[in-house]
Design a protein around this motif. Structure first.
Motif, short mmCIF file in Angstrom:
data_model
loop_
_atom_site.label_atom_id
_atom_site.label_comp_id
_atom_site.label_asym_id
_atom_site.label_seq_id
_atom_site.Cartn_x
_atom_site.Cartn_y
_atom_site.Cartn_z
N SER A 32 -10.97 -6.35 -8.79
CA SER A 32 -9.67 -5.81 -8.40
C SER A 32 -9.81 -4.43 -7.79
O SER A 32 -10.18 -3.46 -8.45
CB SER A 32 -8.72 -5.73 -9.59
N GLN A 33 -9.47 -4.35 -6.52
CA GLN A 33 -9.50 -3.07 -5.81
C GLN A 33 -8.54 -2.06 -6.45
O GLN A 33 -8.83 -0.87 -6.53
CB GLN A 33 -9.12 -3.32 -4.35
N LEU A 34 -7.38 -2.57 -6.92
CA LEU A 34 -6.39 -1.68 -7.53
C LEU A 34 -6.92 -1.06 -8.82
O LEU A 34 -6.77 0.15 -9.05
CB LEU A 34 -5.11 -2.45 -7.86
N GLU A 35 -7.55 -1.89 -9.67
CA GLU A 35 -8.08 -1.37 -10.92
C GLU A 35 -9.18 -0.34 -10.66
O GLU A 35 -9.29 0.67 -11.36
CB GLU A 35 -8.63 -2.51 -11.79
N GLY B 37 -6.57 -10.80 -2.64
CA GLY B 37 -6.67 -9.66 -3.55
C GLY B 37 -5.28 -9.20 -3.96
O GLY B 37 -4.28 -9.92 -3.76
N ASP B 38 -5.21 -7.99 -4.52
CA ASP B 38 -3.97 -7.50 -5.12
C ASP B 38 -2.81 -7.52 -4.14
O ASP B 38 -2.78 -6.77 -3.17
CB ASP B 38 -4.19 -6.07 -5.62
N VAL B 63 -3.38 -5.23 -0.81
CA VAL B 63 -3.86 -3.88 -0.51
C VAL B 63 -4.70 -3.93 0.77
O VAL B 63 -4.64 -3.05 1.61
CB VAL B 63 -4.70 -3.32 -1.68
#
Lengths: 369, 126
Positions: A32-35, B37-38, B63
């Motif tokens: 996860s890029q966000l995490e 992804g997110d 994102v």
């Protein structure tokens, strides 16, 4: 076939999703890029930045060479380890690359340049250094790891307790050389308090064969592996330009939000590009945009202003802010506080002009309204 | 790969579910959400809009990137999921529970030309 860093196998073992970046197989995220983004803003994360190139510069003419080569003035580097961010310009003021130069000792420097431009940069530097008493040595034998976040330095010291004494006194933009272990003379580390995230942290250059071990020890101390995706959203929030996207050879630093890095003070210093910069006042400016409507800003969207159109150069959802931001090149005269519109598909959405950065040290710098 | 047997699938990574009242509920597949992804933003069609199979009708932005969503069948949009618009991350949490829009089909036989779970899994693995 794409090039691989000494940490490629480590990324695969950590389930990194590999993409091509400037001819290199690099992890975009590990899940996860966000995490990963939040790990860096709130705790500690690390990035493989070994695709960037370190170049050692040694010799009696090293300083005069740098003072002509770079738009910022390396004469400011008087304390050992101190670093300077600068653009390297063409004669017409166009940006060949942006880089960091570290002053290691008298007549000895380390320059770190971008991956995609490394060959071009080195060729340009070699052309400029001809006839001078100084030598350039590219250091592809090194790996580089950026450890970033409010807890990054503590985690690093926990992983490498012996390094604390050597690096605890480093001020931002300062580096220290460190010989790791006892009698291991091949171990040549450069530990710098620099980064590309808007957080505190270190960038560590180590011999390639030590990189996987360093990475593992940091991971054991709870430093989260982070990919280039998080690196991009972090640097964008921090208002830092990405070469090849926010600037390139067709624009100069004064049109790229980098006037603060161009040092005109010493009128006798004839750095490459100076005449061109002094002859032409900038017609465009790089500004920050915060989207007021719902949506996501991306690169290459048209920005509609009352002084003419501009274009976004980088844009993303900004995880720390929970809304979308962009860097945009707009006609000169557009000011922070102005409202512009960004064309996204069939809609012109409202955006507020701000002065970057958007976020630093874990906090949003954008006023809610 | 998570591809429930009770759904139909488009090659462009949407799932479609025929409801008891004859309407068709549409979302994106688990494979699609993972590739994106997110997810941080959804742009969904307005109710009343008439769409053709294969036409771009919505946008899912992660994102990383913006991705077009296509209507798997022709018909009239009767509802969009406003709850999902307020919580786009629910697409990542459960792509099959998070529907995006509902279509009243103008030609229900179009459903037959969509892929079944095994057919889609083969396409997605390609």
């Amino acid at each position: 076939m794409a090039q691989r860093t000494p940490l490629y196998d480590t990324h695969i073992a950590n389930h990194g999703k590999i993409v091509d970046f400037a001819g290199w197989d690099m992890p975009i995220h590990y899940g996860s890029q966000l995490e990963e983004h939040h790990a860096v803003r709130k705790d500690a994360g690390m990035f493989d930045v070994s695709h960037m190139l370190g170049i050692d510069l040694v010799g009696a003419d090293a300083l005069p060479f740098l003072r002509r080569l770079l738009a910022n003035d390396s004469a400011k580097l008087t304390v050992a380890g101190k670093a300077l961010y600068s653009c390297m310009l063409k004669d017409d003021g166009g940006v060949i690359d942006d880089l960091i130069v570290y002053y290691l000792a008298p007549e000895r420097y380390r320059i770190v340049v971008n991956a995609g431009t490394a060959d071009k940069d080195l060729a340009w530097m070699r052309q400029q250094i001809a006839g001078l008493k100084a030598e350039l040595t590219p250091r592809r034998d090194l790996a580089m790891i950026a450890v970033q976040g409010p807890n990054a330095r503590e985690r690093f010291w926990t992983a490498f307790p012996v390094a604390r004494a050597k690096t605890v006194m480093l001020t931002p933009f300062q580096a220290a050389e460190w010989e790791a272990g006892e009698g291991v003379d091949r171990s040549e580390w450069l530990i710098a308090r620099t980064g590309y995230t808007g957080e505190d942290g270190l960038e560590i250059a180590v011999p390639a064969d030590e990189a996987a071990g360093v990475w593992q020890r940091l991971q054991d101390m709870g430093v989260a592996p982070c990919g280039l995706g998080a690196r991009d959203t972090l640097r964008l929030e921090a208002g830092m330009n990405l070469y090849g996207q926010d600037m390139d050879e067709t624009v100069n630093p004064l049109e790229s939000g980098l006037a603060w890095t161009v040092d005109f003070k010493d009128t006798g210093r004839d750095f490459i590009g100076r005449k061109a910069l002094e002859a032409t006042p900038p017609k465009r400016a790089l500004v920050g945009l915060v989207l007021q409507d719902r949506g996501v800003l991306r690169a290459h969207q048209t920005v509609i202003t009352d002084r003419g159109n501009g274009e976004t150069t980088s844009g993303s959802f900004a995880p720390t802010l929970g809304l979308s931001v962009a860097l945009a090149r707009v006609p000169a005269g557009i000011q922070a506080g102005d409202t512009v519109h960004v064309q996204i598909r069939d809609k012109a959405l409202k955006a507020k002009v701000v002065k970057p950065p958007f976020a630093r040290n874990g906090k949003s710098l954008i006023q809610e309204n | 790969m998570n591809t429930p047997d009770n759904l139909k699938y488009a090659k462009s990574h949407e799932w479609a579910k025929l409801e008891a009242d004859g309407t068709v509920t549409v979302g994106i597949t688990d494979h699609a959400q993972e590739a994106l992804g997110d997810v941080v933003f959804l742009e969904l069609p307005e109710a009343g809009r008439v769409v053709k199979a294969g036409q771009e009708v919505a946008v899912v932005e992660s994102v990383k990137a913006a991705s077009d969503i296509y209507a798997p069948i022709s018909g009239e949009i009767i509802e969009s999921n406003s709850i999902a618009v307020d919580a786009p991350e629910s697409v990542n949490a459960d792509a099959y529970a998070t529907w995006l829009f509902k279509i009243k089909p103008s030609n229900p036989t179009e459903l037959d030309s969509l892929l079944d779970a095994a057919g889609y899994a083969a396409v997605a693995n390609d």
